[in-house]
Design an enzyme around this catalytic site. Sequence first.
Site, PDB file in Angstrom:
ATOM      1  N   ASP A   1      -2.386   6.431   3.677  1.00  0.00           N
ATOM      2  CA  ASP A   1      -1.781   5.098   3.696  1.00  0.00           C
ATOM      3  C   ASP A   1      -2.790   4.093   4.271  1.00  0.00           C
ATOM      4  OD1 ASP A   1      -0.058   2.973   3.643  1.00  0.00           O
ATOM      5  OD2 ASP A   1       1.304   3.741   5.189  1.00  0.00           O
TER       6      ASP A   1
ATOM      7  N   ASP B   1      -1.254   0.974  -2.174  1.00  0.00           N
ATOM      8  CA  ASP B   1      -2.010   1.325  -0.972  1.00  0.00           C
ATOM      9  C   ASP B   1      -1.639   2.659  -0.340  1.00  0.00           C
ATOM     10  OD1 ASP B   1       0.488   0.547  -0.157  1.00  0.00           O
ATOM     11  OD2 ASP B   1      -0.188  -0.825   1.406  1.00  0.00           O
ATOM     12  N   GLU B   2      -0.884   3.489  -1.025  1.00  0.00           N
ATOM     13  CA  GLU B   2      -0.553   4.796  -0.439  1.00  0.00           C
ATOM     14  C   GLU B   2      -0.282   5.816  -1.523  1.00  0.00           C
ATOM     15  OE1 GLU B   2       3.226   5.303   1.582  1.00  0.00           O
ATOM     16  OE2 GLU B   2       3.956   3.411   0.742  1.00  0.00           O
TER      17      GLU B   2
END
Length: 406
Positions: free
Chosen positions: A11, A105-106
Amino acid sequence: MTLPRAILHADLDAFFASVEQLDNPGLRGKPVLVGGTGKRAVVAAASYEARVFGCHSAMPTATALRLCPHAIVVKPRGKRYRELSEQVFAIFESVTPLVEPLSIDEAFLDVTGSIRLLGPPESIAKDIRKRVKSTTGLTVSVGIAPNKFLAKLASEMDKPDGLTIITPDTMHQILEPLPASSIFGVGKAAEKKLTALGIRTIGDLARAPEQVLVARLGSMGPYIKRLAQGIDDRQVHPDRTAKSVGHEQTFGENLTDRQLIRSILLSQVEHVARRLRNKERAAGNVTLKIRFGDFETITRSASLGKQTDSTEELWQASLVLLENWMERSFHPVRLIGMTAGQLSGAEDIQPTLFGSEEQAKRSKLDHAADEIARRFGNDSIRRAASFSKSPSQRANKPEINPDSRS
């Protein structure tokens, strides 16, 4: 011998805000809010300096500024975020093909099959963090565990720039004291019901009689009890197996300029088509999503009649849907998005009996554009129609919230 599963949850830390601080040294160490400033604007991301004051994503910007009046509001830069996200995901995919994006983003990574080649999960995680930092300048927190639930929980325990490992031996010791609301799906309503039963921690939840949980929470009861016991059998599903690929944008002001809306949709189609080809996928239908100022949302879908990854074919189908809607019931647009669905492998694309020469030309053009985009960035090559040029279009320039990976 079957190896125990090794799942990573990676993350990026306060991604949008961290990118802004990375690119603008003057913002480092200061509370930063990424988002709009209009009446309906919301926070897309808050830096850790802003989070100290209670600011967080999805909060109205006006509320965040009341909590932290000296926060600096920065408009989102979708192109830059996607550029860095693609670099990070390329690192993930160099480690294992089993990468499941959750957002821009993860992601979850199943590195079980990579251990013999790359070493233990902790070494793999350290290598990922080092490469992300050296390649992008950003930090990523990683959780390592035997399953997805525990890996995601672990990645949140030492943010930012953390690495946390949960093993079967330490699992119960870590889980038991945590609040029950730490389990995804236990919102305020469910937490209130659990509290009424005297269940406040994950340990309490793990020991609670299943029939009591079913009576209060229905079918969700047994599921969250299993998570509380550290049991999660969900597999990591790579992006290639996704049933659809889409792209959507929300605007700070409702758009009324029809040509601008067309140009934005074309840009979305180009983005989706490129992702299809990169993943060697082909689509059988397209769906248009439109949201109005009052948040009413409509969708319109059309079958393509065949599998395709052609930008031109996806654009023509999407444009027909858009023009039909505009002609019948045009309203100012708050959000627009396009999704390619009914995905299959690119090998299912069948050449047409007539027009195969034209099809070959389009394919060559698409792949040439893809190569330029890979070398110089997604927005380095675009069709002229996807650019806004008229004065009315510039006056209605959208305030864009970047989409998440889908």
